[in-house]
Design a protein around this motif. Structure first.
Motif, short mmCIF file in Angstrom:
data_model
loop_
_atom_site.label_atom_id
_atom_site.label_comp_id
_atom_site.label_asym_id
_atom_site.label_seq_id
_atom_site.Cartn_x
_atom_site.Cartn_y
_atom_site.Cartn_z
N LYS A 182 -9.22 9.21 -2.70
CA LYS A 182 -8.58 8.56 -1.54
C LYS A 182 -9.61 8.40 -0.42
CE LYS A 182 -5.18 9.76 2.10
NZ LYS A 182 -5.61 8.75 2.97
N SER A 183 -10.30 9.48 -0.10
CA SER A 183 -11.28 9.47 1.00
C SER A 183 -12.42 8.49 0.72
CB SER A 183 -11.85 10.86 1.22
OG SER A 183 -10.84 11.74 1.63
N GLU A 184 -12.94 8.51 -0.49
CA GLU A 184 -14.05 7.61 -0.82
C GLU A 184 -13.61 6.15 -0.81
OE1 GLU A 184 -16.71 8.51 -4.01
OE2 GLU A 184 -16.50 10.67 -3.67
N PHE A 185 -12.41 5.87 -1.32
CA PHE A 185 -11.90 4.50 -1.28
C PHE A 185 -11.85 4.02 0.17
CE2 PHE A 185 -8.46 1.52 -0.59
CZ PHE A 185 -8.75 0.52 -1.50
N GLU A 186 -11.26 4.84 1.04
CA GLU A 186 -11.12 4.44 2.44
C GLU A 186 -12.48 4.32 3.12
OE1 GLU A 186 -8.30 7.29 3.95
OE2 GLU A 186 -6.62 6.23 3.01
N ASP A 187 -13.41 5.24 2.83
CA ASP A 187 -14.76 5.16 3.41
C ASP A 187 -15.47 3.88 2.97
OD1 ASP A 187 -14.46 7.58 4.71
OD2 ASP A 187 -15.62 8.71 3.23
N ARG A 188 -15.39 3.58 1.70
CA ARG A 188 -16.14 2.44 1.16
C ARG A 188 -15.54 1.09 1.52
NH1 ARG A 188 -18.85 4.27 -4.45
NH2 ARG A 188 -19.05 6.49 -3.97
N THR A 189 -14.27 1.08 1.89
CA THR A 189 -13.64 -0.18 2.29
C THR A 189 -13.44 -0.25 3.80
OG1 THR A 189 -11.41 0.67 1.91
CG2 THR A 189 -12.48 -0.50 0.08
N GLY A 190 -14.09 0.65 4.52
CA GLY A 190 -13.99 0.63 5.97
C GLY A 190 -12.63 1.04 6.49
N ALA A 191 -11.88 1.79 5.71
CA ALA A 191 -10.54 2.26 6.08
C ALA A 191 -9.61 1.11 6.42
CB ALA A 191 -10.62 3.27 7.23
N SER A 192 -9.88 -0.05 5.85
CA SER A 192 -9.04 -1.22 6.11
C SER A 192 -7.72 -1.16 5.38
CB SER A 192 -9.78 -2.50 5.70
OG SER A 192 -10.96 -2.60 6.44
N TRP A 193 -7.70 -0.46 4.25
CA TRP A 193 -6.49 -0.34 3.44
C TRP A 193 -6.26 1.14 3.14
CZ3 TRP A 193 -10.41 -3.80 1.74
CH2 TRP A 193 -10.15 -5.14 2.05
N PRO A 194 -5.63 1.86 4.06
CA PRO A 194 -5.41 3.28 3.80
C PRO A 194 -4.53 3.50 2.59
CG PRO A 194 -4.36 2.59 5.86
CD PRO A 194 -5.09 1.41 5.32
N LEU A 195 -4.85 4.51 1.82
CA LEU A 195 -4.08 4.85 0.63
C LEU A 195 -3.17 6.04 0.91
CD1 LEU A 195 -6.67 4.72 -2.31
CD2 LEU A 195 -4.96 3.04 -1.70
N ASN A 196 -1.99 6.00 0.35
CA ASN A 196 -1.08 7.13 0.38
C ASN A 196 -1.51 8.06 -0.75
OD1 ASN A 196 1.30 8.59 -0.75
ND2 ASN A 196 2.28 7.69 1.06
N ILE A 197 -1.66 9.34 -0.46
CA ILE A 197 -2.14 10.28 -1.48
C ILE A 197 -1.18 10.33 -2.67
CG2 ILE A 197 -1.15 12.36 -0.44
CD1 ILE A 197 -4.55 12.05 -2.28
N GLY A 198 0.11 10.15 -2.42
CA GLY A 198 1.08 10.12 -3.51
C GLY A 198 0.81 8.94 -4.44
N GLN A 199 0.42 7.80 -3.86
CA GLN A 199 0.08 6.62 -4.66
C GLN A 199 -1.15 6.89 -5.53
OE1 GLN A 199 -1.07 3.23 -2.27
NE2 GLN A 199 -0.64 1.79 -3.92
N VAL A 200 -2.10 7.63 -4.98
CA VAL A 200 -3.30 7.96 -5.75
C VAL A 200 -2.92 8.79 -6.97
CG1 VAL A 200 -5.47 9.27 -5.71
CG2 VAL A 200 -4.86 7.81 -3.77
N TYR A 201 -2.11 9.84 -6.77
CA TYR A 201 -1.77 10.70 -7.90
C TYR A 201 -0.84 10.01 -8.89
CZ TYR A 201 -4.33 14.61 -6.06
OH TYR A 201 -5.35 15.42 -5.64
N THR A 202 0.05 9.15 -8.41
CA THR A 202 0.89 8.38 -9.33
C THR A 202 0.02 7.46 -10.19
OG1 THR A 202 2.75 8.44 -7.80
CG2 THR A 202 2.78 6.71 -9.46
N THR A 203 -0.96 6.83 -9.56
CA THR A 203 -1.87 5.95 -10.29
C THR A 203 -2.71 6.74 -11.29
OG1 THR A 203 -1.93 4.44 -8.40
CG2 THR A 203 -3.69 4.20 -10.05
N LEU A 204 -3.19 7.91 -10.88
CA LEU A 204 -3.96 8.75 -11.81
C LEU A 204 -3.10 9.17 -13.01
CD1 LEU A 204 -5.95 10.95 -9.27
CD2 LEU A 204 -6.93 9.31 -10.91
N ASP A 205 -1.83 9.48 -12.78
CA ASP A 205 -0.94 9.82 -13.90
C ASP A 205 -0.81 8.65 -14.87
OD1 ASP A 205 -0.48 12.37 -12.91
OD2 ASP A 205 1.46 11.85 -11.99
#
Length: 178
Positions: free
Chosen positions: A22-45
């Motif tokens: 989540k942190s790296e995605f937001e850092d690399r995209t300039g925090a333009s599209w914040p991710l919900n941590i729940g969305q990250v784990y759902t996607t990883l599942d």
């Protein structure tokens, strides 16, 4: 936006846990599209279910580490080598709002356009300032953020131009040619 492919791309560099992704995605995209941590784990599942990633265990601090599989590497390579399709453009809430507003009684479409123009111009100013501030730092690592900001600036400029066109069409409707 493909969170699925974005997470695979980050995992292609090496194993990571969810919050780090989540942190790296937001850092690399300039925090333009914040991710919900729940969305990250759902996607990883889902990625694990589809055999694109696998759990590697914990890192000693309780974080579950994920690693990309060979199938996942093929998937992310394919994503990077394929152009983004324009066949089914994403839904544009503003265009839908204006289209429906024009067809329903009592909706002041001109007011919608004016309100949106104000929001869009403020966003354009914010993006432009962020771009100027980022560019002034002259760090090679900021190139990704600059690309994202440029994209947001161009999209917002296009939206303002489109709103001008919408307003002109409204005026044509109000004053039809004789």
């Amino acid at each position: 936006m493909s969170i699925r492919h974005s997470l695979l791309a980050l995992l292609h560099e090496g194993p990571r846990y969810g919050y780090r992704l989540k942190s790296e995605f937001e850092d690399r995209t300039g925090a333009s599209w914040p991710l919900n941590i729940g969305q990250v784990y759902t996607t990883l599942d889902r990625l694990e279910r589809d055999d694109l990633v696998r759990k590697e265990g914990a890192d000693g601090e309780g974080h579950v580490i994920y690693r990309i599989t060979a199938k996942g590497q093929t998937e992310v390579s394919s994503w990077f080598s394929s152009p983004v399709s324009r066949a089914a453009p994403p839904r544009n809430e503003l265009a839908i709002k204006l289209a429906l507003g024009l067809t329903l009684p009592g909706v002041d479409v001109g007011a919608i356009i004016q309100a949106q123009r104000g929001v869009s111009i403020r966003a354009l100013q914010d993006y432009t300032k962020a771009r100027r501030d980022t560019a002034a730092q002259h760090r090679p690592a900021d190139t990704a953020r600059l690309l994202v900001l440029d994209s947001l600036i161009f999209q917002t400029e296009a939206e303002v131009r489109w709103l001008d066109l919408c307003e002109a069409r409204l005026m044509q409707l109000a004053n039809p040619p004789r």
